[in-house]
Design an enzyme around this catalytic site. Sequence first.
Site, PDB file in Angstrom:
ATOM      1  N   LYS A  12       0.840  -1.208   0.000  1.00 15.69           N
ATOM      2  CA  LYS A  12       0.000   0.000   0.000  1.00 15.69           C
ATOM      3  C   LYS A  12       0.884   1.270   0.000  1.00 15.69           C
ATOM      4  CE  LYS A  12      -3.568  -2.573   2.345  1.00 15.69           C
ATOM      5  NZ  LYS A  12      -4.899  -2.519   2.872  1.00 15.69           N
ATOM      6  N   GLU A  97      -9.549  -0.375  -2.304  1.00 16.13           N
ATOM      7  CA  GLU A  97      -9.186   1.001  -1.929  1.00 16.13           C
ATOM      8  C   GLU A  97      -9.130   1.888  -3.172  1.00 16.13           C
ATOM      9  OE1 GLU A  97      -5.675  -0.025   0.281  1.00 16.13           O
ATOM     10  OE2 GLU A  97      -6.943  -0.968   1.798  1.00 16.13           O
ATOM     11  N   GLU A 167     -11.171 -10.426  -1.901  1.00 15.42           N
ATOM     12  CA  GLU A 167     -10.919  -9.662  -0.685  1.00 15.42           C
ATOM     13  C   GLU A 167     -12.211  -9.025  -0.193  1.00 15.42           C
ATOM     14  OE1 GLU A 167      -6.516  -8.423  -0.441  1.00 15.42           O
ATOM     15  OE2 GLU A 167      -7.573  -6.889  -1.557  1.00 15.42           O
TER      16      GLU A 167
HETATM   17  C1  PEP Z   1      -5.063  -5.783   1.181  1.00 11.84           C
HETATM   18  O1  PEP Z   1      -4.986  -4.583   1.254  1.00 11.84           O
HETATM   19  O2  PEP Z   1      -5.002  -6.324   0.079  1.00 11.84           O
HETATM   20  C2  PEP Z   1      -5.231  -6.542   2.423  1.00 11.84           C
HETATM   21  C3  PEP Z   1      -5.645  -7.773   2.339  1.00 11.84           C
HETATM   22  O3  PEP Z   1      -4.938  -5.904   3.607  1.00 11.84           O
HETATM   23  P1  PEP Z   1      -4.898  -6.557   5.084  1.00 11.84           P
HETATM   24  O4  PEP Z   1      -4.169  -7.856   4.974  1.00 11.84           O
HETATM   25  O5  PEP Z   1      -4.192  -5.556   5.911  1.00 11.84           O
HETATM   26  O6  PEP Z   1      -6.329  -6.767   5.482  1.00 11.84           O
END
Ligand code: PEP
Length: 249
Positions: A12, A97, A167
């Site tokens: 990120k 995001e 996700e």
């Molecule tokens: C991501 O941003 O792809 C993610 C899975 O973040 P986290 O593992 O912090 O939930």
Amino acid sequence: MARRKIVAGNWKMNKTPSEAVALAEELKPLVASDDVDVVFCVPAIDIIPVAEAVKGTNIAVGAENMYFEEKGAYTGEISPAMLVDAGVKYVVLGHSERREYFAETNETVNKKVLKAFEHGITPIMCCGESLEQREQGVTMDFIRQQVKVGLQNVTAEQAKTMVIAYEPIWAIGTGKTATTEQAQEVCAGIRACIAEVYDDATAEAIRIQYGGSVNAATAPELFAQADIDGGLVGGAALKPDFGKIVNYK
Ligand code: PEP
């Protein structure tokens, strides 16, 4: 044929170039693996120094985004050719995001997926439902739409080589991991969708990751599921824990 697992870190908007090199050096010995593909998806400015730092290892470098035009007057954007020249092998596309804060749509994600293939970059195409959608019982309808539009005009041969990251938005950065059953159920649903759009061979070949607060404790059970071929990892990708996630067995 068994699918090879792939674990990708999504750094990120974290780490300056010098911090990124330090993290890559720290993680390098921890993520050594003969069995799992390992990717560090890093901020654009960190790509070149991190690629240099991981040269000669099992780590591939990925980008977190990319534009769908070749070149020109698109101030602030990064082209696929720039990424390739910098050593990028993978690109995360359509992360929630980017959809939420930067107006990415299924259509722009599709343009980027096609463009990545044109340049030989492997897309990691993200999909996932909000908590509201899960509670309304429309999770699979929503994800099927994301996947179908995202893959428009992608050939079966291309689709076989790509990665889809499931996700759930409510599990990203919240510390709330989907249960193993929830994650497996949706990943199986995505594979069924790929079989419908293409064929069984394509569905068998495509790799589907789970992402959302994966950590060293949850990875082993998640990655043991029939339709989960590894993970896209955010927070834990910035820590030595990432080595444990890669070497989850
Ligand atoms: C991501 O941003 O792809 C993610 C899975 O973040 P986290 O593992 O912090 O939930």
